[in-house]
Design a protein around this motif. Structure first.
Motif, mmCIF file in Angstrom:
data_model
loop_
_atom_site.group_PDB
_atom_site.id
_atom_site.type_symbol
_atom_site.label_atom_id
_atom_site.label_comp_id
_atom_site.label_asym_id
_atom_site.label_seq_id
_atom_site.Cartn_x
_atom_site.Cartn_y
_atom_site.Cartn_z
ATOM 1 N N UNK A 1 -3.441 9.089 -8.671
ATOM 2 C CA UNK A 1 -3.531 10.066 -7.584
ATOM 3 C C UNK A 1 -3.235 9.393 -6.240
ATOM 4 N N UNK A 2 -3.777 8.188 -6.011
ATOM 5 C CA UNK A 2 -3.504 7.533 -4.742
ATOM 6 C C UNK A 2 -2.034 7.149 -4.632
ATOM 7 N N UNK A 3 -1.416 6.879 -5.784
ATOM 8 C CA UNK A 3 0.002 6.499 -5.742
ATOM 9 C C UNK A 3 0.880 7.649 -5.246
ATOM 10 N N UNK A 4 0.400 8.917 -5.443
ATOM 11 C CA UNK A 4 1.225 10.031 -4.966
ATOM 12 C C UNK A 4 1.205 10.099 -3.439
ATOM 13 N N UNK A 5 -0.003 9.926 -2.862
ATOM 14 C CA UNK A 5 -0.098 9.956 -1.393
ATOM 15 C C UNK A 5 0.507 8.692 -0.781
ATOM 16 N N UNK A 6 0.195 7.562 -1.404
ATOM 17 C CA UNK A 6 0.664 6.266 -0.909
ATOM 18 C C UNK A 6 1.243 5.540 -2.108
ATOM 19 N N UNK B 1 0.830 -1.215 0.000
ATOM 20 C CA UNK B 1 0.000 0.000 0.000
ATOM 21 C C UNK B 1 0.859 1.257 0.000
ATOM 22 N N UNK B 2 2.106 1.119 0.433
ATOM 23 C CA UNK B 2 2.985 2.284 0.531
ATOM 24 C C UNK B 2 4.433 1.794 0.539
ATOM 25 N N UNK B 3 5.061 1.879 -0.620
ATOM 26 C CA UNK B 3 6.400 1.287 -0.747
ATOM 27 C C UNK B 3 7.455 1.961 0.113
ATOM 28 N N UNK B 4 7.111 3.124 0.708
ATOM 29 C CA UNK B 4 8.100 3.772 1.592
ATOM 30 C C UNK B 4 8.180 3.063 2.940
ATOM 31 N N UNK B 5 7.219 2.173 3.192
ATOM 32 C CA UNK B 5 7.113 1.520 4.504
ATOM 33 C C UNK B 5 7.740 0.123 4.461
#
Ligand code: NAD
Length: 479
Positions: free
Chosen positions: A353-358, A23-27
């Motif tokens: 758009x969701x990919x920018x936030x998450x 859901x969030x590759x930064x995590x």
């Protein structure tokens, strides 16, 4: 850093890999050990040594261990569900539900350990009696996929231990977090050291090491057809027992007389929830012509209302695809279907758009219409939120189309006709048949499994699990 568990001890792997949130590759959730072949063999050593004691443990000992694991899973379902949603991308309600299911499975098999029975018969010879009993098969290798990281390991580990086998568990690479958390609970359950071992690692290295080890008496595998077929050959060559649950291309038949709400619920629930990443997903919606337009319009309406977002967010209906590779496969199939002439009625694109936030792997579920059963989109498993509608003339045409597939896992029908429901239950070529309920979603106390290219070997779950995890002994006594 999370280690492997071998012989009752946490051991460092040959290397370690990060576990990334889809859901969030930064995590990054954590780093997990990767076993090599030598470490996998150590786990088989430990399980072999532990077998002598665990195979003769009492039903009460087995009950206590399994019941304890089940109780802790149920007590920690919210926390463990959040971990599962974070690493696999299922929504929170789905993930908490899966952990709950895992807890229920351990409790069920705790009871089965007490209930295991045999037969006592009179011999055809005078004065001789015959006992038929079940015994554990030995060390079992349990190899699982990423899409149910708690429930599938549970429905293999719990019966394996309940019937007195010792275990080497190899989870899928993408979901080590749930496997490690489950192992940590099992490690405190009172099970003797070596009876249960966890080897996280690459399928291509750890998998064949377990499959080819002569000390491993049986392999229970869930995963793709390609891997399953390799495994079947290797097990056959050395005479090991095996049980395979593989892919599906499950039909949902919708007849003119169906309750439209029921049909749409079954379709949307089975095709798109859990991001379509279920072996029991309805990917072929086979619809008779009288209801076709109304059904397609209603499904598209429902699809418009689905919230596709971070799996752990409030109100999310559909989480991300599990990783970049699977997203690529889904998008390839969407292109192939269009090139073959299917009409994209809804979705099928990534969500920028969701990919920018998450930054995650978000795909808007895709519905194709104007498809026919010979198209690749209707023959091959996509394993994503992609379904296609096949228009058919009548019930007979629908049944023939439903059965015209190399797979045979779950087959559904939406109808208010008792005659058609009854005929369909009898003639659907599948291991599981669903009338007015989704093709995905099963109970844990009854057998699970398929026919044709979907499965090989005996069924999993319920009392039928004993077929794989035990071997039968017939003893004759004269006195
Ligand atoms: P996969 O076949 O890639 O991997 C499954 C497991 O096998 C993983 O643990 C993997 O590491 C291991 N593995 C890989 N190569 C191996 C080898 N050479 N020898 C031994 N083990 C090896 O499948 P996946 O992508 O993790 O899962 C998706 C597939 O699973 C889909 O096809 C889906 O339909 C199927 N599935 C089936 C069921 C069912 O009960 N029928 C349930 C869930 C998923």
């Amino acid at each position: 850093m999370k280690h492997n568990f071998i012989g009752g001890v946490w051991v460092q792997g040959a290397r370690a890999v990060p576990n990334i949130n889809p859901s969030d590759q930064r995590d990054t959730i954590d780093h997990y050990a990767q076993a090599d072949s030598a470490q996998a063999r150590d786990a088989v050593d430990a399980a072999s040594q532990a077998f002598n004691a665990w195979s003769v443990s009492t039903p009460q000992q087995r009950f206590d261990v399994l019941d304890k694991v089940g109780s802790e899973l149920l007590a920690r379902r919210t926390e463990l569900g959040d971990l599962l949603a974070r690493e696999e991308g299922k929504t929170l309600p789905e993930a908490v539900g899966e952990v709950t299911r895992a807890g229920q499975i351990f409790k069920y098999f705790a009871g089965e350990a007490l209930r295991l029975s045999g037969d006592l018969l009179q011999s055809i010879r005078p004065g001789v009696s015959v006992e038929v009993t079940r015994e554990p098969i030995g060390v079992v290798g349990l190899i699982t996929p990423w899409n149910f990281p708690m429930a599938i390991p549970a429905w293999k580990i719990a019966p394996a231990l309940a019937y007195g086998n010792t275990v080497v568990f190899k989870p899928a690479e993408l979901v080590p977090g749930s496997a490690w958390a489950l192992t940590e609970i099992i490690s405190r359950s009172g099970l003797p050291a070596g009876s249960f071992n966890l080897v996280m690692g690459r399928g291509a290295e750890v998998g064949p090491t377990l499959v080819n080890d002569p000390r491993v008496a049986g392999i229970s595998f869930t995963g793709s057809v390609g891997t399953g077929q390799q495994l079947a050959q290797a097990c056959t060559a050395r005479g090991a027992k095996f049980q395979l649950e593989m892919g599906g291309k499950n039909p949902l038949v919708v007849l003119d007389d169906a309750d439209l709400d029921v049909a749409v619920n079954c379709a949307v629930q089975s095709a798109f929830y859990s991001t379509g990443q279920r072996c029991t997903a309805s990917s072929r919606l086979i619809v008779t012509q009288g209801i076709h337009e109304r059904f397609v319009d209603a499904v598209v309406d429902r699809m418009r209302s689905l919230k596709i977002a971070n799996a752990r967010g409030q109100g999310t209906d559909i989480g991300p695809v599990v990783d970049e590779r699977q997203l690529g496969i889904d998008l390839d199939y969407i292109r192939v279907a269009q090139a073959e002439g299917a009409k994209l009625a809804f979705g099928g694109h990534t969500m920028e758009c969701d990919q920018q936030d998450h930054p995650g792997f978000y795909l808007v579920p895709a519905l194709f219409t104007e498809t026919h059963n010979a198209m690749r989109i209707n023959r091959e498993e996509v394993f994503g939120p992609v379904a296609s509608v096949i228009r058919v003339r009548d019930y007979d045409d629908a049944l023939a189309t439903a059965n015209a597939t190399p797979f045979g896992l779950s087959s559904g029908i939406a109808t208010t006709s008792l005659k058609h429901a009854t005929h369909f239950k009898r003639h659907a070529q599948a291991g599981m048949v669903m009338v007015n309920v989704p093709t995905a979603g099963v109970d844990y106390h009854v057998p699970f499994g398929g026919r044709k290219g979907s499965s090989m070997g005996s069924r999993e779950q319920g009392r039928y699990a004993a077929e794989f995890f035990t071997t039968v002994k017939t003893a004759y006594t004269f006195c």
